[in-house]
Enzyme design. Structure first.
Site, PDB file in Angstrom:
ATOM      1  N   ASP A   1       0.841  -1.201   0.000  1.00  0.00           N
ATOM      2  CA  ASP A   1       0.000   0.000   0.000  1.00  0.00           C
ATOM      3  C   ASP A   1       0.872   1.246   0.000  1.00  0.00           C
ATOM      4  OD1 ASP A   1      -2.306  -1.528  -0.008  1.00  0.00           O
ATOM      5  OD2 ASP A   1      -2.516  -1.513   2.166  1.00  0.00           O
TER       6      ASP A   1
ATOM      7  N   LYS B   1       0.195  -8.052  -2.225  1.00  0.00           N
ATOM      8  CA  LYS B   1      -1.092  -7.515  -2.687  1.00  0.00           C
ATOM      9  C   LYS B   1      -0.870  -6.148  -3.331  1.00  0.00           C
ATOM     10  CE  LYS B   1      -4.556  -5.764   0.004  1.00  0.00           C
ATOM     11  NZ  LYS B   1      -5.330  -4.654  -0.559  1.00  0.00           N
TER      12      LYS B   1
ATOM     13  N   LEU C   1      -8.306  -5.402  -7.191  1.00  0.00           N
ATOM     14  CA  LEU C   1      -8.991  -4.281  -7.856  1.00  0.00           C
ATOM     15  C   LEU C   1     -10.514  -4.394  -7.724  1.00  0.00           C
ATOM     16  CD1 LEU C   1      -6.749  -3.840 -11.047  1.00  0.00           C
ATOM     17  CD2 LEU C   1      -6.624  -2.642  -8.854  1.00  0.00           C
ATOM     18  N   LYS C   2     -10.987  -5.438  -7.071  1.00  0.00           N
ATOM     19  CA  LYS C   2     -12.427  -5.597  -6.763  1.00  0.00           C
ATOM     20  C   LYS C   2     -13.325  -5.296  -7.958  1.00  0.00           C
ATOM     21  CE  LYS C   2     -11.806  -4.634  -1.827  1.00  0.00           C
ATOM     22  NZ  LYS C   2     -10.371  -4.239  -1.802  1.00  0.00           N
TER      23      LYS C   2
ATOM     24  N   HIS D   1     -16.301  -5.158 -10.479  1.00  0.00           N
ATOM     25  CA  HIS D   1     -17.766  -5.173 -10.308  1.00  0.00           C
ATOM     26  C   HIS D   1     -18.349  -4.479 -11.532  1.00  0.00           C
ATOM     27  CE1 HIS D   1     -21.429  -4.225  -7.475  1.00  0.00           C
ATOM     28  NE2 HIS D   1     -21.793  -4.739  -8.637  1.00  0.00           N
TER      29      HIS D   1
ATOM     30  N   PRO E   1     -21.205  -8.942 -16.569  1.00  0.00           N
ATOM     31  CA  PRO E   1     -20.414 -10.191 -16.622  1.00  0.00           C
ATOM     32  C   PRO E   1     -19.357 -10.198 -17.722  1.00  0.00           C
ATOM     33  CG  PRO E   1     -22.713 -10.702 -16.207  1.00  0.00           C
ATOM     34  CD  PRO E   1     -22.661  -9.215 -16.469  1.00  0.00           C
TER      35      PRO E   1
ATOM     36  N   GLN F   1      -7.930   0.026  12.005  1.00  0.00           N
ATOM     37  CA  GLN F   1      -8.507  -1.317  12.085  1.00  0.00           C
ATOM     38  C   GLN F   1      -9.090  -1.498  13.484  1.00  0.00           C
ATOM     39  OE1 GLN F   1      -9.031  -3.206   9.615  1.00  0.00           O
ATOM     40  NE2 GLN F   1      -7.333  -3.218   8.157  1.00  0.00           N
TER      41      GLN F   1
ATOM     42  N   GLY G   1      -0.694  -5.263   6.088  1.00  0.00           N
ATOM     43  CA  GLY G   1      -0.133  -4.037   5.521  1.00  0.00           C
ATOM     44  C   GLY G   1       0.807  -3.355   6.497  1.00  0.00           C
TER      45      GLY G   1
HETATM   46  O1  C5P Z   1      -2.358  -1.842   6.960  1.00  0.00           O
HETATM   47  P1  C5P Z   1      -3.348  -2.931   7.126  1.00  0.00           P
HETATM   48  O2  C5P Z   1      -2.785  -4.229   7.661  1.00  0.00           O
HETATM   49  O3  C5P Z   1      -4.593  -2.485   7.877  1.00  0.00           O
HETATM   50  O4  C5P Z   1      -3.785  -3.240   5.626  1.00  0.00           O
HETATM   51  C1  C5P Z   1      -4.800  -4.139   5.339  1.00  0.00           C
HETATM   52  C2  C5P Z   1      -4.970  -4.243   3.846  1.00  0.00           C
HETATM   53  O5  C5P Z   1      -6.149  -4.997   3.626  1.00  0.00           O
HETATM   54  C3  C5P Z   1      -5.179  -2.918   3.127  1.00  0.00           C
HETATM   55  O6  C5P Z   1      -4.641  -3.085   1.798  1.00  0.00           O
HETATM   56  C4  C5P Z   1      -6.666  -2.764   3.085  1.00  0.00           C
HETATM   57  O7  C5P Z   1      -7.106  -2.036   1.981  1.00  0.00           O
HETATM   58  C5  C5P Z   1      -7.123  -4.203   2.977  1.00  0.00           C
HETATM   59  N1  C5P Z   1      -8.448  -4.465   3.519  1.00  0.00           N
HETATM   60  C6  C5P Z   1      -8.817  -4.207   4.826  1.00  0.00           C
HETATM   61  N2  C5P Z   1     -10.064  -4.476   5.277  1.00  0.00           N
HETATM   62  C7  C5P Z   1     -10.960  -5.007   4.453  1.00  0.00           C
HETATM   63  C8  C5P Z   1     -10.627  -5.279   3.128  1.00  0.00           C
HETATM   64  C9  C5P Z   1      -9.340  -4.994   2.692  1.00  0.00           C
HETATM   65  O8  C5P Z   1      -8.009  -3.744   5.597  1.00  0.00           O
HETATM   66  N3  C5P Z   1     -12.137  -5.293   4.919  1.00  0.00           N
END
Ligand code: C5P
Length: 246
Positions: A22, A44, A72-73, A75, A78, A205, A225
């Site tokens: 990231d 990732k 890149l999710k 959506h 199809p 988080q 991350g």
């Molecule tokens: O820095 P951290 O460990 O929080 O990074 C988590 C990674 O997972 C980031 O790339 C974030 O975009 C991704 N992510 C997340 N929560 C989600 C989905 C994806 O933290 N629900």
């Protein structure tokens, strides 16, 4: 039978750490990738890095020898999602994400494209991962867009739909792992962000598990991350996490 990624899981040599790159530039990503490649199972690449650095960053990260998870999710209709998946495979990615809320037909098209393109290229089939309800969404967000205001119920509904549409993996929050493991077929792989070791400072988080707890709950892969890339010594941080898994 088609070869399916990741083969290492069957041999017990699986390193479940996916280090999230990231960072905003190719230079930063490649420095990090070169340092971390021997200590992690995959990298990732998400929207920030891909949009800034372009498809070439996928090839260059892949050159380190590590697997690549392109987050890149997708959506869309199809046909467009199927073509996007095919383009991703031509970059040699091993995992990628689509939104399950795109519906069963979209998910079937993505999986079918992954299998067909992998066969054309003579590569293992990558893991097409379904994203259910983003953890930034709550009951109010779901109500806003006309869904039942029940995030847990919506996660279950979309997870079932994804598996019935043929997906072999899902992204889920640490606190969803046990519930999903309760009803999903055992072959479905769970990829979990929201991992914290307890050593890093608090950030955005809110609902986290340690790497060991998440694996014990039934995760197959851990997206990590900041606990790695923001550590004073990212390589040592990754190695410590790997060692903690026993
Ligand atoms: O820095 P951290 O460990 O929080 O990074 C988590 C990674 O997972 C980031 O790339 C974030 O975009 C991704 N992510 C997340 N929560 C989600 C989905 C994806 O933290 N629900």
């Amino acid at each position: 039978m088609a070869r399916v990624y990741p083969r290492a899981m069957a041999t017990g040599t699986h390193n479940p750490i996916i280090a999230a790159l990231d960072v905003p530039t190719a230079e930063q990503a490649l420095t990090l990738a070169a340092t971390l490649a021997p200590a992690v199972g995959a990298f990732k690449i998400g929207g920030e890095l891909f949009t800034a650095a372009g498809p070439d960053i996928v090839r260059r990260v892949r050159d380190t020898g590590a697997a690549v998870f392109l987050d890149l999710k997708f959506h869309d209709i199809p046909n467009t999602v199927a073509k996007s998946v095919a383009s991703a495979l031509r970059l040699d990615v091993q995992m990628l994400t689509i939104h399950t809320s795109g519906g069963a037909e979209m998910m079937r098209a993505a999986e079918k494209s992954a299998v067909a393109t992998a066969q054309q290229l003579g590569r293992p089939v990558p893991l097409v991962l379904g994203v259910t309800v983003l953890t930034s969404s709550d009951a109010a967000t779901l109500a806003e867009i006309g869904c039942e205001p029940d995030p847990a119920g919506q996660v279950t509904r979309l997870a079932r739909l994804a598996v019935s549409a043929g997906l072999r993996g899902l992204v889920c929050s640490p606190l969803e792992i046990v519930t999903l493991r309760g009803f999903l077929p055992a072959h479905v792989q769970l990829v979990t962000p929201g991992i914290r070791t307890g050593a890093e400072k608090a950030d955005d988080q809110k609902r986290t598990l340690t790497p060991r707890e998440a694996m014990a709950a039934g995760a197959n892969w851990l997206v990590i991350g900041r606990p790695i890339y923001a550590a004073e010594n990212p390589r040592a941080a990754a190695e410590k996490i790997l060692a903690s898994l026993g």
